[in-house]
Design an enzyme around this catalytic site. Structure first.
Site, mmCIF file in Angstrom:
data_model
loop_
_atom_site.group_PDB
_atom_site.id
_atom_site.type_symbol
_atom_site.label_atom_id
_atom_site.label_comp_id
_atom_site.label_asym_id
_atom_site.label_seq_id
_atom_site.Cartn_x
_atom_site.Cartn_y
_atom_site.Cartn_z
ATOM 1 N N ILE A 21 58.811 75.860 18.872
ATOM 2 C CA ILE A 21 59.527 76.717 17.907
ATOM 3 C C ILE A 21 61.026 76.484 17.958
ATOM 4 O O ILE A 21 61.774 77.107 17.216
ATOM 5 C CB ILE A 21 59.212 78.203 18.147
ATOM 6 N N GLY A 24 66.675 72.017 21.682
ATOM 7 C CA GLY A 24 68.104 72.031 21.932
ATOM 8 C C GLY A 24 68.467 70.966 22.926
ATOM 9 O O GLY A 24 67.633 70.148 23.342
ATOM 10 N N GLY A 25 69.733 70.984 23.325
ATOM 11 C CA GLY A 25 70.220 69.943 24.216
ATOM 12 C C GLY A 25 69.561 69.960 25.573
ATOM 13 O O GLY A 25 69.492 68.929 26.248
ATOM 14 N N MET A 26 69.037 71.125 25.995
ATOM 15 C CA MET A 26 68.459 71.206 27.335
ATOM 16 C C MET A 26 66.940 71.221 27.328
ATOM 17 O O MET A 26 66.324 71.367 28.371
ATOM 18 C CB MET A 26 68.987 72.438 28.064
ATOM 19 N N GLY A 27 66.296 71.094 26.169
ATOM 20 C CA GLY A 27 64.842 71.057 26.183
ATOM 21 C C GLY A 27 64.234 71.660 24.945
ATOM 22 O O GLY A 27 64.841 71.671 23.870
ATOM 23 N N VAL A 29 61.653 74.906 23.230
ATOM 24 C CA VAL A 29 61.109 76.258 23.362
ATOM 25 C C VAL A 29 59.768 76.292 22.651
ATOM 26 O O VAL A 29 59.647 75.869 21.495
ATOM 27 C CB VAL A 29 62.056 77.310 22.768
ATOM 28 N N LYS A 44 60.552 78.146 27.686
ATOM 29 C CA LYS A 44 61.577 77.104 27.547
ATOM 30 C C LYS A 44 61.335 76.064 28.634
ATOM 31 O O LYS A 44 61.313 76.388 29.828
ATOM 32 C CB LYS A 44 62.985 77.695 27.688
ATOM 33 N N ASP A 146 78.466 80.399 27.015
ATOM 34 C CA ASP A 146 78.077 79.579 25.868
ATOM 35 C C ASP A 146 77.618 80.465 24.710
ATOM 36 O O ASP A 146 76.609 80.205 24.063
ATOM 37 C CB ASP A 146 76.969 78.599 26.263
#
Length: 757
Positions: A21, A24-27, A29, A44, A146
């Site tokens: 769904i 992003g830059g870190m993985g 979801v 996540k 952030d």
């Protein structure tokens, strides 16, 4: 589990991944199902980070950092923060299990709206809810780092939640979130970064406030304050350019709300609102009619206020019942009578109190906040005066047991305790605790907070046995209602450990402080200020137990960690360095201690001036260690100088002054000047009796010094009579069970009385 982007899977035999769904830059979801509890969740999955994934050391550090930050995120329990249910590692992939949010983030809302700005009423509502959540997280020492539209969700029911607490901290801690190139992690987005983030400076809660200002600017105008395609131009804008006023883009923004956003976007952190609590109090009035031209007709209350009643607290255990400042208009009759069966408080028989004007409540909230600011600046006398005035007006308008009235009375007690009026503070805290128990219940967090302050003040008064009873009762209630790992529970256990050491129960104190330090490290991180405070207490107990080598190692660890986390000139860092010096001296390493105290005294002079009490404490340490090295003429001169300044700054009978006076006598004795030493020892003993009482351990130690000096002068009959008197007083104190360690001389380096010639 393999590549989570290519197929579904079952994590740890429990979480079944259904569909991606978000990415992003870190993985990624995933929408998932918790098959153990039969509920939908979001999972996540953090992907390996570019070329660094092959670095075993980097991976190990990332894994440990992830666990630490996930625990921090999981400890956050607030309606405005995404709930974290679980975390772990499976087949090499780190995962975080969160509540599944049904709604749209602010970036999506803008896109849905064709990048047109949102309605004013909606913007004000979002701003108030985000500020409320930040007030909670910042109050626990957590900075997001952030904050951006994609990390703020507007749920279908209107609730606003901040996402990715802990994950933002994870990237920041790994040194990757603020870089615009490198590993490709999309964090610390330049459109929302504060000037101090850009410049690599110290980042605190005010950086989040700046980022929130950028977010509000964007949803109010349709574009962020510095909307350039070139990243460098964006960064220069944050650093050097004053943003255009919001009303240059649209005329229906209330002037007061525009002022709030521009204040949030101040280049210097010190020019922004002091904290999210202050911001929250300014937001709703700023969106109300009359706060600027062309304001909207009405601003609805946040959705979470639906169903609130005017005078009857909600039944949920542990729920904070004091309404937020921006719902003050809901206030009616709060004076209640406790149900003896432990049921909910029921309204008193008195007629309902008419709701006071919202404008008055807003003014009182602002004055209350001003008092808090004075306290943060150390101006406790002024803070107390402000809180007394606000408490009187709140009591008249809202009633004596209204949570807001009691909040002001609580701050009165706090100011009294910080200005040396412990007896008055004790009465105030007891009054607040009783009022909160009537209104909120015995186990409500605010009631327990007041009782805990009562225990603290009892400790200030040297009534450690009573303090121990109160701390123990509060701790049991906190563990029962909040759990053993809750930050407030750990704070109570820390205070109890501190109090145990003052009762002389050093082994118990050391064991409890060690347990608290471990728990805080697990939840908050090894270098969180609260963790370090408890490790400091562990070191103190080690020293009192004579385990100085271990104490030295612990104090050094704390000093180093505080230097990294708080800065080398922070008072807590300097305090830990002072304790390192004491430990060195106790281990006979006088030359090292002397050098440390000289450096520390120079730093204290630079930071606080030559007559600051802590500067004088460091200078006292110089004199003590000169004596340890046999340099008694220099030691005596130093002790006399420090004693004279302490007498002028602190008073003739202040414990620190008396310690310096005793050091003068010690120096005279080592130099063979026993007649002069006797005069000084008698002055010290008399001063301690005035301060502590004749049977206090420090007063008895002073008379013991005097008797020893009489022996060196050959006046044995007088010496023996004085020894007998001391023994009798000590015996009487022992039969009374008294052991008052409210003033702990172990933290002030001092010498034993010198032997005779």
């Amino acid at each position: 589990m393999g590549d989570t982007g290519t197929r579904t899977g079952l994590i740890q035999g429990r979480y079944r991944l259904v569909e991606v769904i978000g990415r992003g830059g870190m993985g990624e979801v995933w929408r998932a199902v918790d098959e153990a509890l039969g509920r939908s969740v979001a999972v996540k999955c953090l992907k390996p980070m570019g070329p660094s994934q092959h670095d075993a050391g980097f991976t190990t550090v990332l894994r440990e950092r992830f666990r630490r930050e996930a625990r921090v995120a999981a400890a956050l329990q607030h309606r405005g923060v995404t709930v974290v249910h679980d975390f772990g590692e499976y087949e090499g992939v780190l995962y975080l299990v969160m509540e599944l949010l049904e709604g749209r983030n602010l970036s999506q809302l803008l896109e849905d709206n064709g990048r047109r700005p949102l309605p004013v009423a909606e913007i004000v509502d979002i701003a108030g809810q985000v500020a409320d959540a930040l007030a909670y997280t910042h109050g626990r020492g957590i900075v997001h780092r952030d904050l951006k539209p994609a990390n703020i969700m507007r749920l279908d029911d209107g609730t606003v939640k901040i996402c990715d607490f802990g994950i933002a901290r994870l990237g920041q801690g790994m040194g990757i979130s603020s870089r615009l190139t490198g590993v490709g992690v999309a964090m610390g987005t330049p459109h929302y970064m504060s000037p101090e983030q850009i410049g690599g400076g110290e980042v605190d809660h005010r950086s989040d406030l700046y980022s929130l200002g950028c977010v509000l600017y964007e949803i109010a105008t349709g574009a962020p304050p510095f909307d350039h395609e070139d990243a460098w131009a964006v960064l220069v804008g944050h650093r050097d350019t004053v943003p255009q006023p919001l009303r240059a883009h649209r005329g229906d923004i209330p002037g007061a709300f525009e002022r709030i956003v521009l204040d949030l976007l101040a280049k210097s952190p010190g020019e922004r609102p002091a904290d999210a609590g202050e911001l929250r109090r300014r937001i709703v009035p700023a969106g109300a009619p009359g706060s600027g031209r062309a304001a909207p007709a009405a601003v609805p209350l946040p959705p979470w206020t639906r169903g609130m009643t005017a005078g009857r607290p909600a039944p949920a255990a542990g729920l904070r019942l004091a309404l937020p400042d921006h719902t003050a208009g809901l206030t009616a009759e709060w004076t209640t009578t406790a149900d003896p069966r432990g049921a909910l408080p029921r309204p008193a028989a008195a007629p309902a109190r008419p709701a006071p004007p919202a404008e008055l409540l807003s003014q009182l909230a602002g004055r209350h906040n001003a008092g808090l600011s004075l306290g943060r600046l150390g101006r406790w006398e002024e803070a107390g005066e402000v809180h007394r005035a606000v408490a009187a007006e709140r009591g008249h308008a809202l009633g004596p047991d209204h949570p807001d009235t009691l909040a002001s009375r609580y701050e009165i007690g706090f100011s009294l305790s910080r200005t040396g009026r412990a007896e008055d503070a004790l009465r105030e805290f007891r009054r607040v605790a009783e009022g909160r128990e009537r209104t909120l219940g015995a186990d409500h967090p605010d009631t327990l907070a007041a009782r805990q302050e009562t225990a603290y003040v009892l400790g200030q008064l040297g009534r450690h046995f009573e303090a121990n009873d109160v701390y123990t009762a509060v701790l049991a209630a906190r563990e029962r209602t909040m759990g053993a790992g809750h930050p407030d529970t750990l704070r109570c256990r820390h205070n109890l450990a501190f109090n145990l050491s003052r009762l002389g129960r050093l082994e118990d104190s050391h064991r409890m402080a060690g347990d608290v330090a471990s728990a805080r490290a697990a939840v908050l991180g090894a270098e969180h200020p609260d963790t370090l405070v408890t490790r400091y207490e562990v070191a103190y107990a080690l020293g009192r137990l004579g385990r100085w080598t271990e104490a030295l190692e612990t104090y050094r660890d704390v000093a180093g960690a505080r230097g990294r986390a708080l800065g080398p000139d922070h008072p807590d860092t300097l305090a830990a360095r002072y304790e390192v010096g004491i430990s060195l001296g106790r281990l006979g390493r006088g030359a090292e201690a002397l050098e440390l105290y000289r450096e520390l005294a120079a730093d204290r002079v630079r930071v606080a001036g030559p007559e600051d009490p802590e500067t004088l404490r460091a200078r006292h340490g110089i004199g003590v260690n000169l004596g340890r090295l046999g340099r008694w003429d220099e030691a005596l001169a130093q002790a006399r100088e420090v004693s004279a300044v302490r007498a002028r700054v602190l008073g003739e009978d202040h414990p620190d002054t008396l310690v310096s006076r005793r050091e003068v006598a010690v120096g005279l004795g080592w130099l063979g000047r026993w007649d002069e030493a006797l005069t000084v020892y008698r002055e010290v003993a008399a001063g301690r009796e005035r301060v502590f009482g004749a049977d206090h351990p420090e007063a008895l130690a002073g008379r013991n010094d005097e008797a020893h000096c009489l022996e060196q002068l050959g006046r044995h009959t007088e010496a023996m009579e004085l020894y007998r008197r001391v023994a009798a007083l000590r015996g009487r104190r022992g039969t009374q069970g008294g052991r008052d360690l409210s003033w702990a001389p172990g933290r002030e380096p001092a010498h034993p009385v010198p032997p005779g010639p």
